[in-house]
Design an enzyme around this catalytic site. Structure first.
Site, PDB file in Angstrom:
ATOM      1  N   ASP A   1       5.299   1.669   1.950  1.00 44.34           N
ATOM      2  CA  ASP A   1       3.839   1.701   2.105  1.00 44.34           C
ATOM      3  C   ASP A   1       3.140   1.734   0.745  1.00 44.34           C
ATOM      4  O   ASP A   1       3.660   2.314  -0.215  1.00 44.34           O
ATOM      5  CB  ASP A   1       3.465   2.957   2.924  1.00 44.34           C
ATOM      6  CG  ASP A   1       2.067   2.833   3.503  1.00 44.34           C
ATOM      7  OD1 ASP A   1       1.523   1.717   3.538  1.00 44.34           O
ATOM      8  OD2 ASP A   1       1.518   3.870   3.915  1.00 44.34           O
TER       9      ASP A   1
HETATM   10  C1  LIG Z   1      11.320 -10.456   1.345  1.00 49.44           C
HETATM   11  C2  LIG Z   1      10.869  -9.121   1.806  1.00 49.44           C
HETATM   12  C3  LIG Z   1      11.757  -8.364   2.705  1.00 49.44           C
HETATM   13  C4  LIG Z   1       9.692  -8.666   1.395  1.00 49.44           C
HETATM   14  C5  LIG Z   1       9.093  -7.345   1.699  1.00 49.44           C
HETATM   15  C6  LIG Z   1       7.689  -7.325   1.175  1.00 49.44           C
HETATM   16  C7  LIG Z   1       7.005  -6.010   1.435  1.00 49.44           C
HETATM   17  C8  LIG Z   1       6.978  -5.025   0.338  1.00 49.44           C
HETATM   18  C9  LIG Z   1       6.447  -5.796   2.632  1.00 49.44           C
HETATM   19  C10 LIG Z   1       5.724  -4.562   3.007  1.00 49.44           C
HETATM   20  C11 LIG Z   1       4.757  -4.917   4.098  1.00 49.44           C
HETATM   21  C12 LIG Z   1       3.853  -3.870   4.581  1.00 49.44           C
HETATM   22  C13 LIG Z   1       3.051  -4.252   5.753  1.00 49.44           C
HETATM   23  C14 LIG Z   1       3.735  -2.667   3.990  1.00 49.44           C
HETATM   24  C15 LIG Z   1       2.778  -1.617   4.363  1.00 49.44           C
HETATM   25  O1  LIG Z   1       2.069  -1.276   3.228  1.00 49.44           O
HETATM   26  P1  LIG Z   1       0.626  -1.850   2.844  1.00 49.44           P
HETATM   27  O2  LIG Z   1       0.797  -2.802   1.746  1.00 49.44           O
HETATM   28  O3  LIG Z   1      -0.072  -2.292   4.059  1.00 49.44           O
HETATM   29  O4  LIG Z   1      -0.003  -0.562   2.260  1.00 49.44           O
HETATM   30  P2  LIG Z   1      -1.483  -0.032   2.101  1.00 49.44           P
HETATM   31  O5  LIG Z   1      -2.466  -0.879   2.833  1.00 49.44           O
HETATM   32  O6  LIG Z   1      -1.333   1.343   2.672  1.00 49.44           O
HETATM   33  O7  LIG Z   1      -1.696  -0.025   0.627  1.00 49.44           O
END
Ligand SMILES: CC(C)=CCC/C(C)=C/CC/C(C)=C/COP(=O)(O)OP(=O)(O)O
Length: 336
Positions: A100
């Site tokens: 996250d």
């Molecule tokens: C190739 C591969 C497996 C890639 C993975 C990429 C990756 C880091 C995906 C996370 C996706 C996601 C919805 C995270 C939640 O945090 P958010 O970014 O929504 O957090 P926030 O809004 O709380 O800052």
């Protein structure tokens, strides 16, 4: 006689870790090896005893830096660097991560949201590498939840293309590093090209044994339990089982984590400062130890992972009176 070891890191361990004073294991290997003939400069690290220090100690450090690097690279897992404070025999076999904070990381830097996800992929690569080196066997990461489909279309499309790109770019290193990859979740919802990539990647890496990376995409804990119920209902309808046969073991065999030998995470790490499990692996996390980190996922690196693992190794796991399958690790953790 079994005894309990309550290992506490000296305060210097974390308070000293400014970018200027990196821990010994962050010093590039060729610097460490170059220093080996200048005895007074060989870092006598209080933090870890490395494989190359072992070679120097044994008087086997006569080769060139390149030869030594090659030798260290090919040492067995059990001989590789492990930071002081971590015990290999108490390492969690399965670590699950809620990655996250990627969008917040980008916004804090006035960058587009996509840069946050790209930084998140870089962080994931580093964590996979460290888990491999330190002896974790399975890492499951929450890359896209069932609820994430409701995010803005452009963001969803960006994430799909990032998965596509990430899998293509990393196939070579998965094969080279003996890493098996599985993707779990409602994959029928993904673009067809991505579904094909996933099938090919799973097939290409299915015999790899060193480490298992499980990527949860279009996944939620509720989805997983529902699809397991549907499969069991089908089996009952076909007369393969009786409804009264359904027990924990049969449910476990229908969950998406049936792809791994260790379906129950020992440790769940959530980054980004929130204290929730957000519909992730609800069945499988029953006895997991939980670790919540303030760091946003793109900032989660070696020091943060080490903190989580050290905290895990200091926990006393009790499991209520759960059956032996949950208990194997308790012996390693508590009765060292
Ligand atoms: C190739 C591969 C497996 C890639 C993975 C990429 C990756 C880091 C995906 C996370 C996706 C996601 C919805 C995270 C939640 O945090 P958010 O970014 O929504 O957090 P926030 O809004 O709380 O800052």
């Amino acid at each position: 006689m079994l005894f309990s070891l309550n290992f506490t890191l000296p305060p210097i361990f974390f308070t000293n870790l400014s970018p200027q004073s990196k821990p010994f294991w962050n010093v590039p290997l060729h610097w460490r090896l170059k220093a080996k003939n200048q005895t007074s400069h060989v870092p006598k690290s209080p933090l870890c005893w490395t494989a190359e220090q072992e070679l120097i100690q044994q008087g086997k450090g006569e080769n060139s830096v390149e030869e030594e690097e090659e030798k260290v690279f090919h040492l067995g897992l059990e001989d590789q660097t492990l930071p002081l404070g971590l015990r290999r025999e108490a390492m969690p076999r399965h670590v699950a991560v809620i990655m996250d904070g990627n969008r917040r990381w980008a916004r804090l830097r006035d960058l587009p949201v996509g840069s946050g996800y790209e930084a998140g992929v870089r962080s994931l690569r580093k964590i996979v590498e460290l888990c491999c080196q330190w002896g974790v066997k399975v890492l499951t990461v929450f890359a896209f939840s069932s609820e994430n489909w409701f995010r803005p279309k452009v963001e969803v499309e960006f994430l799909m293309s990032l998965f596509d790109r990430g899998m293509q770019e990393d196939t070579g290193s998965f094969l080279r590093d003996n890493i098996r990859v599985s993707v779990i979740g409602d994959l029928a919802k993904l673009p067809e090209t991505l579904q094909e990539l996933i099938i090919n990647l799973e097939e290409a890496t299915k015999s790899n044994t060193r480490f298992h990376l499980i990527v949860a995409v279009s996944y939620s804990g509720h989805y997983d339990v529902v699809q397991a119920c549907q499969r069991l209902a089908m089996k009952a309808k076909c007369g393969l089982i009786e409804p009264s046969d359904i027990n924990e073991s049969l449910v476990e065999q229908e969950l998406e984590t049936k792809c791994t030998e260790f379906p129950y995470p020992d440790l769940l790490i959530r980054t980004g400062g929130e204290f929730r499990i957000s519909n992730f692996m609800l069945w499988q996390l029953a006895y997991a130890e939980l670790f919540f980190a303030q760091s946003l996922w793109p900032d989660f690196g070696e020091v943060e992972l080490l903190k989580a693992l050290v905290a895990f190794q200091q926990r006393r796991r009790r499991y209520g009176n759960a059956p032996a399958k949950f208990k194997a690790l308790e012996v390693a953790c508590v009765e060292f």
